[in-house]
Write a protein that holds these residues in place. Structure first.
Motif, mmCIF file in Angstrom:
data_model
loop_
_atom_site.group_PDB
_atom_site.id
_atom_site.type_symbol
_atom_site.label_atom_id
_atom_site.label_comp_id
_atom_site.label_asym_id
_atom_site.label_seq_id
_atom_site.Cartn_x
_atom_site.Cartn_y
_atom_site.Cartn_z
ATOM 1 N N VAL A 111 0.808 -1.187 -0.013
ATOM 2 C CA VAL A 111 -0.015 0.063 0.053
ATOM 3 C C VAL A 111 0.859 1.550 0.056
ATOM 4 O O VAL A 111 1.800 1.514 0.944
ATOM 5 C CB VAL A 111 -0.937 -0.124 1.173
ATOM 6 C CG1 VAL A 111 -1.699 1.474 1.487
ATOM 7 C CG2 VAL A 111 -1.944 -1.256 1.144
ATOM 8 N N THR A 112 0.919 1.992 -0.703
ATOM 9 C CA THR A 112 1.527 3.237 -1.183
ATOM 10 C C THR A 112 0.754 4.521 -1.610
ATOM 11 O O THR A 112 1.169 4.974 -2.679
ATOM 12 C CB THR A 112 2.573 2.925 -2.248
ATOM 13 O OG1 THR A 112 2.177 2.731 -3.580
ATOM 14 C CG2 THR A 112 3.469 1.863 -1.823
ATOM 15 N N ALA A 238 -6.055 5.823 3.515
ATOM 16 C CA ALA A 238 -6.056 4.452 3.943
ATOM 17 C C ALA A 238 -7.424 3.702 4.478
ATOM 18 O O ALA A 238 -7.495 2.728 5.078
ATOM 19 C CB ALA A 238 -5.092 3.955 5.117
ATOM 20 N N VAL A 259 -0.260 5.003 8.821
ATOM 21 C CA VAL A 259 -0.541 3.675 8.937
ATOM 22 C C VAL A 259 0.851 3.003 9.403
ATOM 23 O O VAL A 259 1.839 2.984 8.786
ATOM 24 C CB VAL A 259 -0.648 2.788 7.513
ATOM 25 C CG1 VAL A 259 -0.759 1.320 7.696
ATOM 26 C CG2 VAL A 259 -2.050 3.161 7.089
ATOM 27 N N SER A 261 4.143 0.923 10.759
ATOM 28 C CA SER A 261 4.659 -0.029 10.236
ATOM 29 C C SER A 261 6.301 -0.307 10.844
ATOM 30 O O SER A 261 6.725 0.768 11.450
ATOM 31 C CB SER A 261 5.009 -0.137 8.685
ATOM 32 O OG SER A 261 5.847 0.685 8.291
ATOM 33 N N THR A 267 3.175 -4.095 8.091
ATOM 34 C CA THR A 267 2.129 -3.891 9.026
ATOM 35 C C THR A 267 1.754 -4.905 10.088
ATOM 36 O O THR A 267 2.301 -5.879 9.955
ATOM 37 C CB THR A 267 1.207 -3.234 8.212
ATOM 38 O OG1 THR A 267 0.302 -4.648 7.798
ATOM 39 C CG2 THR A 267 1.240 -2.407 7.222
ATOM 40 N N TRP A 273 2.358 -4.717 3.329
ATOM 41 C CA TRP A 273 3.293 -3.676 3.531
ATOM 42 C C TRP A 273 2.939 -2.369 3.074
ATOM 43 O O TRP A 273 1.816 -2.287 2.320
ATOM 44 C CB TRP A 273 4.492 -4.284 2.603
ATOM 45 C CG TRP A 273 5.330 -5.247 3.145
ATOM 46 C CD1 TRP A 273 6.599 -4.884 3.835
ATOM 47 C CD2 TRP A 273 5.257 -6.422 3.346
ATOM 48 N NE1 TRP A 273 7.348 -6.335 4.102
ATOM 49 C CE2 TRP A 273 6.407 -7.276 3.841
ATOM 50 C CE3 TRP A 273 4.252 -7.509 2.969
ATOM 51 C CZ2 TRP A 273 6.463 -8.430 4.126
ATOM 52 C CZ3 TRP A 273 4.492 -8.839 3.043
ATOM 53 C CH2 TRP A 273 5.464 -9.350 3.880
ATOM 54 N N VAL A 274 3.421 -1.500 3.651
ATOM 55 C CA VAL A 274 3.067 -0.071 3.282
ATOM 56 C C VAL A 274 4.625 0.593 2.992
ATOM 57 O O VAL A 274 5.496 0.222 3.655
ATOM 58 C CB VAL A 274 2.460 0.670 4.426
ATOM 59 C CG1 VAL A 274 1.021 0.127 4.614
ATOM 60 C CG2 VAL A 274 3.319 0.726 5.775
ATOM 61 N N VAL A 278 2.361 7.458 3.168
ATOM 62 C CA VAL A 278 1.220 6.682 3.862
ATOM 63 C C VAL A 278 1.461 6.207 5.172
ATOM 64 O O VAL A 278 0.827 6.165 6.290
ATOM 65 C CB VAL A 278 0.352 5.614 3.023
ATOM 66 C CG1 VAL A 278 1.237 4.323 3.212
ATOM 67 C CG2 VAL A 278 -0.981 5.184 3.565
ATOM 68 N N THR A 279 2.750 5.769 5.650
ATOM 69 C CA THR A 279 3.462 5.727 6.675
ATOM 70 C C THR A 279 4.443 6.621 7.144
ATOM 71 O O THR A 279 4.511 6.908 8.617
ATOM 72 C CB THR A 279 4.196 4.055 6.481
ATOM 73 O OG1 THR A 279 4.258 3.756 7.808
ATOM 74 C CG2 THR A 279 5.121 4.160 5.784
#
Length: 339
Positions: A111-112, A238, A259, A261, A267, A273-274, A278-279
């Protein structure tokens, strides 16, 4: 959509910015079946150029992304336009839902999707965002050097932001806006660096032609400025992960929501994964791309470990139905990649 989606991939990458494309590049070069689902709304779209990125400094964001898409496709990866609306775990894999009702399955998710900048409610500010309304001295500071710069207070990092921009211009004004003026050590720092503090709520930007000319206060007075720096609240994109039990949390800095991580992008949800904003709310393009590459490599290693474990199990018990299914799956995966 520009490309035909398959039913299943090793990895679905959600978000087609620097982090997502670099993650997909690493995976495609590892001969993984990978697709990038991109909604087409990059955070840095208003900016004229990407800065602080070695060998690509000043390149328009759209050009950088187009080059990245071409590199992913060169190795057999796909980049498809589409907005993800949800994700769920089903029978050991993930199902990703898109607007329009289409779904796609994946063994792993990266997730990006970046973040959304929640800007102060000041007339004219959104329209000038990414031009002469900026937030990052490393992304935009050189472009406003030696100009009359305003800093709009709006978060825990505002005084720090003012000191960073003071490095770039001798004419910096700090607008307290709706917050109390800085006190104690922070007030002393601003005074020592010659940063004037102006109290009173900011209501609008004065625009002349295609440039900021000043900052209007609630009492009607206008302070002449050429550029304005703000500290937006940054919120991870997200919401579609809620079905996996993965939700944004408050960032330790107080600057917004991310998010969480580990350093590799893992995560709390196995298989997800991120990478990128986003993280990591503060990541610039280069850092986001590097994080995407790291996450892509970690995902590939995770898949390799799973495949090795399944192969060992099949070798030990070659006649079990489960082992036969695993071998068939492995063979189909090899055929997809011409191995």
């Amino acid at each position: 959509m520009t490309e035909q989606l398959r039913d299943r991939y090793d990895v679905v990458v959600i978000g087609g910015g620097a982090a997502g494309l670099n993650g997909a590049l690493m995976l495609a070069r590892s001969r993984r079946s990978v697709v990038v689902l991109d909604a087409g709304s990059p955070r840095n779209a208003p900016a004229e150029g990407v800065h602080g990125l070695l060998a690509r400094d000043g390149m328009p964001p759209a050009e950088l992304l187009e080059r990245g898409r071409g590199e992913v496709r060169r190795y057999g990866g796909q980049v498809v336009t589409g907005t993800v609306t949800g994700a769920a775990r089903e029978a050991g894999s993930f199902t990703v839902a898109l607007e329009g009702g289409q779904t796609v399955r994946a063994r792993r998710l990266l997730v990006t999707t970046g973040l959304v900048d929640e800007l102060p409610d000041v007339q004219g500010l959104r329209e000038r965002w990414g031009r002469d309304v900026v937030h990052c001295p490393y992304c935009h500071g050189w472009e406003v050097r030696d100009q009359a710069i305003g800093i709009l207070s709006g978060g825990p990092t505002s005084v720090h932001q003012a000191l960073l921009f003071r490095q770039l211009s001798a004419d910096v004004v700090f607008f307290a806006h709706t917050a109390p003026p800085p006190a104690g050590e922070q007030a002393e720092q601003l005074a020592a660096r010659g940063v004037r503090v102006v109290e009173g709520k900011v209501t609008a930007l004065e625009i002349v032609g295609d440039r900021i000319a000043g900052v209007r206060l609630v009492d009607g007075s206008v302070v002449a400025r050429d550029a304005l720096a703000v500290a937006p609240r940054m919120v991870a994109r997200a919401d579609f992960l809620a079905g996996l039990g993965l939700r944004p949390a408050e960032h330790p800095s107080g600057a917004g929501e991310h998010v969480p991580s580990d350093a590799a992008g893992r995560t709390d949800v196995p298989g997800v994964w991120v990478a990128g904003n986003v993280t990591d709310l503060a990541a610039q393009v280069g850092a986001a791309a590097a994080a995407g590459a790291m996450a892509g490599a970690q995902i590939n290693a995770d898949l390799v470990a799973e495949e090795a474990r399944r192969a060992v199990e099949a070798r030990r018990d070659p006649f079990s139905a489960e082992a036969e299914a695993r071998v068939c799956e492995a063979v189909m995966g090899d055929r997809r990649h011409g191995l």
